[in-house]
Design an enzyme around this catalytic site. Sequence first.
Site, PDB file in Angstrom:
ATOM      1  N   SER A 180       2.225   4.452 -20.452  1.00  0.00           N
ATOM      2  CA  SER A 180       2.147   2.866 -20.371  1.00  0.00           C
ATOM      3  C   SER A 180       3.073   2.405 -21.334  1.00  0.00           C
ATOM      4  O   SER A 180       4.421   2.576 -21.028  1.00  0.00           O
ATOM      5  CB  SER A 180       0.660   2.598 -20.591  1.00  0.00           C
ATOM      6  OG  SER A 180       0.489   1.026 -20.362  1.00  0.00           O
TER       7      SER A 180
ATOM      8  N   HIS B  84      -4.468   3.461 -13.520  1.00  0.00           N
ATOM      9  CA  HIS B  84      -3.390   3.703 -14.660  1.00  0.00           C
ATOM     10  C   HIS B  84      -3.412   4.602 -15.560  1.00  0.00           C
ATOM     11  O   HIS B  84      -2.329   5.121 -16.175  1.00  0.00           O
ATOM     12  CB  HIS B  84      -3.441   2.159 -15.402  1.00  0.00           C
ATOM     13  CG  HIS B  84      -2.288   1.825 -16.538  1.00  0.00           C
ATOM     14  ND1 HIS B  84      -1.052   1.722 -16.132  1.00  0.00           N
ATOM     15  CD2 HIS B  84      -2.348   1.663 -17.667  1.00  0.00           C
ATOM     16  CE1 HIS B  84      -0.217   1.741 -17.329  1.00  0.00           C
ATOM     17  NE2 HIS B  84      -1.206   1.651 -18.405  1.00  0.00           N
TER      18      HIS B  84
END
Length: 271
Positions: free
Chosen positions: A99, A251
Amino acid sequence: MIEQTKKILGINIHYQYYFEHSSKPSVILIHGFLSSSFSFRKLIPLLMNHFNIISIDLPPFGLTEKSPSFVHSYRNMSNVVIQLLEKLNIRRAIFIGHSMGGQIALYTAKYRPQLVDRLVLLCSSSYMKRARSSLTIGSRIPYFHIIIKRVLAKQGVLNNLRNVIYDHSLIDDEMINGYLQPFYDHNIFIALQRMIRDREGDLQEEELKKITIPSLLIWGENDKVVPVDVGKRLQKDLPCSKLITVKRTGHLLPEEKPDLVYTKIMDFVVK
């Protein structure tokens, strides 16, 4: 495993160092926003048989000092990584960033390419601009950090985990407590207030095209935070990159699919 802090750019940076032998290549793990080294706890045991590993808590996250005076820009976070590796006498390493950590790895590749042997980007933040001017202006209000604290408390760690993980059955007390722990320190909200105005945004297309380091992009096809279309765009802009997408995955790749991520990393590194 050695767990230490070093003073870098005026603040205490916490890191974990898994060192076995100087002949092993080094891997640098860089976590995402609102996260810490905790997010790699399932991946580290798989990697440590093959690599020396440094997992860094970026400011103001994890056990790193939460300083209101530190400039929380991506360039400065990259400088933290670079200076830590200099102190540890590591001249070249494989960077694995999740991320926001992927973006910090890209910044490092831009400003210190000789330090980066390969890039592994896990659902990497990409193409985000600076915060809108109304938000950066608001962040200068003295007690704006209280608003940040209330917003994050309203969202709650559990709801945030449900948003970043596809398979909710993986969420347990250990995971919830691990991601919640750093937020018991009130200073993190003051530092986040500073970060709103310091963050300069992600590297854009023209900068990415100059990064020629071999790169592996791994993406969850059900990522709600950084959709897989962002990964496809990033793969086009990074000249020496390959994209792998993972079905039924969100994610938080290092939590959801550590074995798959490990296998793909090994396939990438040994080539």
